[in-house]
Design a protein around this motif. Structure first.
Motif, PDB file in Angstrom:
ATOM      1  N   LYS A   1       3.475   5.453  -6.128  1.00  0.00           N
ATOM      2  CA  LYS A   1       3.427   4.820  -4.817  1.00  0.00           C
ATOM      3  C   LYS A   1       4.657   3.941  -4.631  1.00  0.00           C
ATOM      4  N   PHE A   2       4.968   3.644  -3.366  1.00  0.00           N
ATOM      5  CA  PHE A   2       6.148   2.841  -3.079  1.00  0.00           C
ATOM      6  C   PHE A   2       6.038   1.446  -3.691  1.00  0.00           C
ATOM      7  N   GLY A   3       4.830   0.912  -3.741  1.00  0.00           N
ATOM      8  CA  GLY A   3       4.636  -0.396  -4.358  1.00  0.00           C
ATOM      9  C   GLY A   3       4.972  -0.411  -5.831  1.00  0.00           C
ATOM     10  N   ASP A   4       4.931   0.763  -6.478  1.00  0.00           N
ATOM     11  CA  ASP A   4       5.261   0.842  -7.899  1.00  0.00           C
ATOM     12  C   ASP A   4       6.736   0.587  -8.168  1.00  0.00           C
ATOM     13  N   VAL A   5       7.590   0.844  -7.167  1.00  0.00           N
ATOM     14  CA  VAL A   5       9.044   0.722  -7.379  1.00  0.00           C
ATOM     15  C   VAL A   5       9.693  -0.337  -6.501  1.00  0.00           C
ATOM     16  N   LEU A   6       8.975  -0.851  -5.500  1.00  0.00           N
ATOM     17  CA  LEU A   6       9.582  -1.778  -4.546  1.00  0.00           C
ATOM     18  C   LEU A   6      10.090  -3.052  -5.209  1.00  0.00           C
ATOM     19  N   GLY A   7       9.454  -3.480  -6.278  1.00  0.00           N
ATOM     20  CA  GLY A   7       9.919  -4.675  -6.961  1.00  0.00           C
ATOM     21  C   GLY A   7      11.342  -4.524  -7.463  1.00  0.00           C
TER      22      GLY A   7
ATOM     23  N   PRO B   1       0.821  -1.217   0.000  1.00  0.00           N
ATOM     24  CA  PRO B   1       0.000   0.000   0.000  1.00  0.00           C
ATOM     25  C   PRO B   1       0.852   1.264   0.000  1.00  0.00           C
ATOM     26  N   ASP B   2       0.189   2.405   0.116  1.00  0.00           N
ATOM     27  CA  ASP B   2       0.854   3.696   0.193  1.00  0.00           C
ATOM     28  C   ASP B   2       1.820   3.718   1.375  1.00  0.00           C
ATOM     29  N   SER B   3       2.890   4.528   1.266  1.00  0.00           N
ATOM     30  CA  SER B   3       3.940   4.530   2.284  1.00  0.00           C
ATOM     31  C   SER B   3       3.421   4.908   3.671  1.00  0.00           C
ATOM     32  N   TRP B   4       2.377   5.749   3.763  1.00  0.00           N
ATOM     33  CA  TRP B   4       1.828   6.075   5.073  1.00  0.00           C
ATOM     34  C   TRP B   4       1.152   4.866   5.700  1.00  0.00           C
ATOM     35  N   VAL B   5       0.475   4.068   4.896  1.00  0.00           N
ATOM     36  CA  VAL B   5      -0.151   2.835   5.406  1.00  0.00           C
ATOM     37  C   VAL B   5       0.929   1.851   5.858  1.00  0.00           C
ATOM     38  N   VAL B   6       2.034   1.778   5.115  1.00  0.00           N
ATOM     39  CA  VAL B   6       3.168   0.947   5.541  1.00  0.00           C
ATOM     40  C   VAL B   6       3.661   1.411   6.906  1.00  0.00           C
ATOM     41  N   CYS B   7       3.731   2.719   7.100  1.00  0.00           N
ATOM     42  CA  CYS B   7       4.144   3.276   8.385  1.00  0.00           C
ATOM     43  C   CYS B   7       3.213   2.826   9.509  1.00  0.00           C
ATOM     44  N   MET B   8       1.910   2.801   9.249  1.00  0.00           N
ATOM     45  CA  MET B   8       0.955   2.384  10.270  1.00  0.00           C
ATOM     46  C   MET B   8       1.073   0.887  10.559  1.00  0.00           C
ATOM     47  N   ILE B   9       1.366   0.093   9.537  1.00  0.00           N
ATOM     48  CA  ILE B   9       1.589  -1.347   9.752  1.00  0.00           C
ATOM     49  C   ILE B   9       2.814  -1.554  10.639  1.00  0.00           C
ATOM     50  N   LEU B  10       3.874  -0.796  10.381  1.00  0.00           N
ATOM     51  CA  LEU B  10       5.075  -0.880  11.209  1.00  0.00           C
ATOM     52  C   LEU B  10       4.794  -0.421  12.634  1.00  0.00           C
ATOM     53  N   THR B  11       3.893   0.543  12.799  1.00  0.00           N
ATOM     54  CA  THR B  11       3.511   1.013  14.124  1.00  0.00           C
ATOM     55  C   THR B  11       2.872  -0.110  14.935  1.00  0.00           C
ATOM     56  N   VAL B  12       1.932  -0.802  14.307  1.00  0.00           N
ATOM     57  CA  VAL B  12       1.262  -1.922  14.980  1.00  0.00           C
ATOM     58  C   VAL B  12       2.278  -3.000  15.343  1.00  0.00           C
TER      59      VAL B  12
ATOM     60  N   GLN C   1      12.691   0.515   2.563  1.00  0.00           N
ATOM     61  CA  GLN C   1      12.002   1.334   3.557  1.00  0.00           C
ATOM     62  C   GLN C   1      11.452   2.567   2.843  1.00  0.00           C
ATOM     63  N   PRO C   2      10.150   2.806   2.894  1.00  0.00           N
ATOM     64  CA  PRO C   2       9.576   3.873   2.059  1.00  0.00           C
ATOM     65  C   PRO C   2       9.838   5.294   2.528  1.00  0.00           C
ATOM     66  N   PHE C   3      10.364   5.459   3.751  1.00  0.00           N
ATOM     67  CA  PHE C   3      10.425   6.791   4.341  1.00  0.00           C
ATOM     68  C   PHE C   3      11.252   7.759   3.507  1.00  0.00           C
ATOM     69  N   TRP C   4      12.519   7.379   3.194  1.00  0.00           N
ATOM     70  CA  TRP C   4      13.388   8.302   2.478  1.00  0.00           C
ATOM     71  C   TRP C   4      13.045   8.387   0.991  1.00  0.00           C
ATOM     72  N   ALA C   5      12.144   7.528   0.522  1.00  0.00           N
ATOM     73  CA  ALA C   5      11.683   7.625  -0.864  1.00  0.00           C
ATOM     74  C   ALA C   5      10.543   8.620  -1.017  1.00  0.00           C
ATOM     75  N   ILE C   6      10.049   9.140   0.103  1.00  0.00           N
ATOM     76  CA  ILE C   6       8.896  10.039   0.059  1.00  0.00           C
ATOM     77  C   ILE C   6       9.118  11.228  -0.872  1.00  0.00           C
ATOM     78  N   PRO C   7      10.270  11.933  -0.806  1.00  0.00           N
ATOM     79  CA  PRO C   7      10.454  13.075  -1.726  1.00  0.00           C
ATOM     80  C   PRO C   7      10.367  12.681  -3.195  1.00  0.00           C
TER      81      PRO C   7
END
Length: 464
Positions: free
Chosen positions: A434-440, A27-38, A420-426
């Protein structure tokens, strides 16, 4: 040659297939952040023995811990965007983007990767901003390039060389007088002497590692570029990505004349630049050159390049979107930092990893531990201050030097930046992907870098 071509095609197809999977499932990098939070809260409860109430309160206490860093990055993004939207820098980047043959998109991948890694070696913050803003120019001049692989190439600096480079956070902390590891507020010092960068960043092993890991990553991202079925952008999409030149027409009214008066620009540049120059002269370059110093340079550059107050204001307004992802996600990652730092989760994880270490395997254990922690807390300096009180005493007990330990930490921190999607945000904000577009693609580069780094960690001398 036929076998080599077939192998390249196979690698490119593998990246495309993995990218198709990540587009569907990541999902979107913010949703990834919330998954990591949990996940962090669950680990704190299960591993560190914290209650749900303690874990949530720890998250809340940490939420604003990175507020200063968030503002620093927001200013860096917007000011750099204002620089790029000026005529001189716009023209320079546009000409640089014309170097590759537009009918050979792999050349664009090589240019972007080298651009990212060279800048990252000198400064990680500059690389994050400069690489993100260079991508639109490359896409416009090289329309056949696959945008997903291009983003992966622009992200290589943060995923390979930065932490072994001149702005590497952990080695610089060990070299800084009065740092919390040599002069803690309470308790005994963690290290008994400062370790200058000549004994960490400039040792032959580190320099060789950076060259090897950079070359391997570059070769991998080139091999990943699809020979067919590329994801390219339309002219309209590219136009939306490009920074707009913030030129305004002169206005004859008194207010308009004041808005066009260049004296305000020079006054602001002096007010920002003089304290920075004074600090460099009186305190030295090493003590002055921080992310705030870079921001001061960005701001002065934006002022002078835009030339008029009206142009500057419009440029900052146009560039504010580039910082939106940073503003949104920094507080949530700071919350994860709070869970790790305030519940004992960081100590529990450190002790767990070190339990299985020997003198020979300790650097490899540190590499994996640093990479694992980086997924939750993508702030290398803050994370090092969490981990060092457990890693350095263990290293001393096993006969492993602090230099070997900090380099292993630095390499692990860099590798997992690729997933890790954080530094890819810019970059994602600028390109609107979205991060999923490039993570592969970044994921495959991370795997290759992991394999190379494992060999390096088994070869690194214990007493470097």
């Amino acid at each position: 040659y036929t076998m080599f071509s077939a192998a390249i095609t196979l690698v490119g197809n593998a990246g495309s297939k993995l990218c198709h999977f990540t587009q569907r499932w990541v999902p979107d990098s913010w949703v990834v952040c919330m998954i990591l939070t949990v996940l962090a809260i669950l680990l704190a409860m299960v591993g560190a023995g914290a209650s749900l109430n303690e874990s949530v309160l720890a998250w809340g206490d940490g939420m604003w811990a990175l507020l200063e860093l968030a503002m620093q990055f927001s200013i860096a993004m917007i000011a750099a965007h204002a620089c790029v939207s000026s005529k001189p820098v716009f023209t320079l980047l546009d000409r640089l983007a014309t170097l590759p043959d537009k009918n050979r998109p792999v050349q664009a991948i090589v240019l972007t990767a080298l651009y990212s890694m060279i800048i990252a070696y000198f400064n990680w913050a500059l690389s994050v901003v400069a690489s993100a803003l260079f991508v639109p120019f490359v896409v416009r001049r090289n329309p056949k390039v696959d945008i997903r692989v291009l983003i992966a190439a622009a992200y290589l600096g943060l995923g390979t060389v930065w932490h072994g480079g001149l702005s590497g956070s952990a080695p610089l902390i060990l070299a800084t007088p009065g740092n919390p590891l040599i002069a803690p507020a309470t308790g005994e010092p963690i290290i008994d002497r400062l370790i200058p960068v000549t004994e960490s960043l400039f040792v032959p092993f580190n320099l060789i590692y950076l060259v090897v890991i950079g070359a391997v990553a570059l070769a991998t991202v080139v091999a990943l570029h699809p020979r067919s079925n590329r994801k390219t952008l339309s002219e309209d999409q590219v136009r939306q990505m490009m920074p707009s030149l913030a030129e305004t027409d002169a206005v004859g009214t008194p207010a308009g004349q004041m808005e066009s008066f260049r004296g305000w620009i020079f006054l602001a540049a002096i007010l920002i630049g003089y304290p920075l120059g004074y600090s460099i002269v009186t305190r030295g370059f090493g003590a002055t050159w921080t992310i705030n110093a870079y921001n001061a340079v960005f701001l002065v550059s934006a002022l002078l390049l835009q030339g008029r107050p009206s142009n500057l204001v419009r440029a900052f307004a146009n560039g504010s979107r580039a910082a939106s992802g940073v503003i949104l996600q920094f507080p949530f990652y700071a919350g994860i930092f709070g869970v790790i730092n305030n519940t004992g989760l960081g100590a529990w994880l450190g002790e767990l990893f070190v339990t299985f270490a020997t003198t020979e395997t300790f650097p490899l254990i540190v590499y994996f531990y640093s990479g694992f922690m980086n997924i939750f807390v993508p702030s290398a300096g803050s994370k090092w201050l969490i981990e060092a009180p457990y890693l350095l005493p263990a290293a001393k007990e096993l006969g492993v030097s602090a230099t070997t330990t900090v380099l292993a930490y630095a390499y692990g921190d860099s590798t997992t930046n690729l997933i890790q999607p954080f530094w890819a945000i810019p970059i994602l904000t600028v390109t609107r992907l979205k991060f999923g577009d490039v993570l592969g693609y970044t994921g495959i580069v991370a795997i290759v870098c992991l394999l190379v780094s494992v060999v390096a960690m088994l070869m690194i001398p214990a007493n470097l």
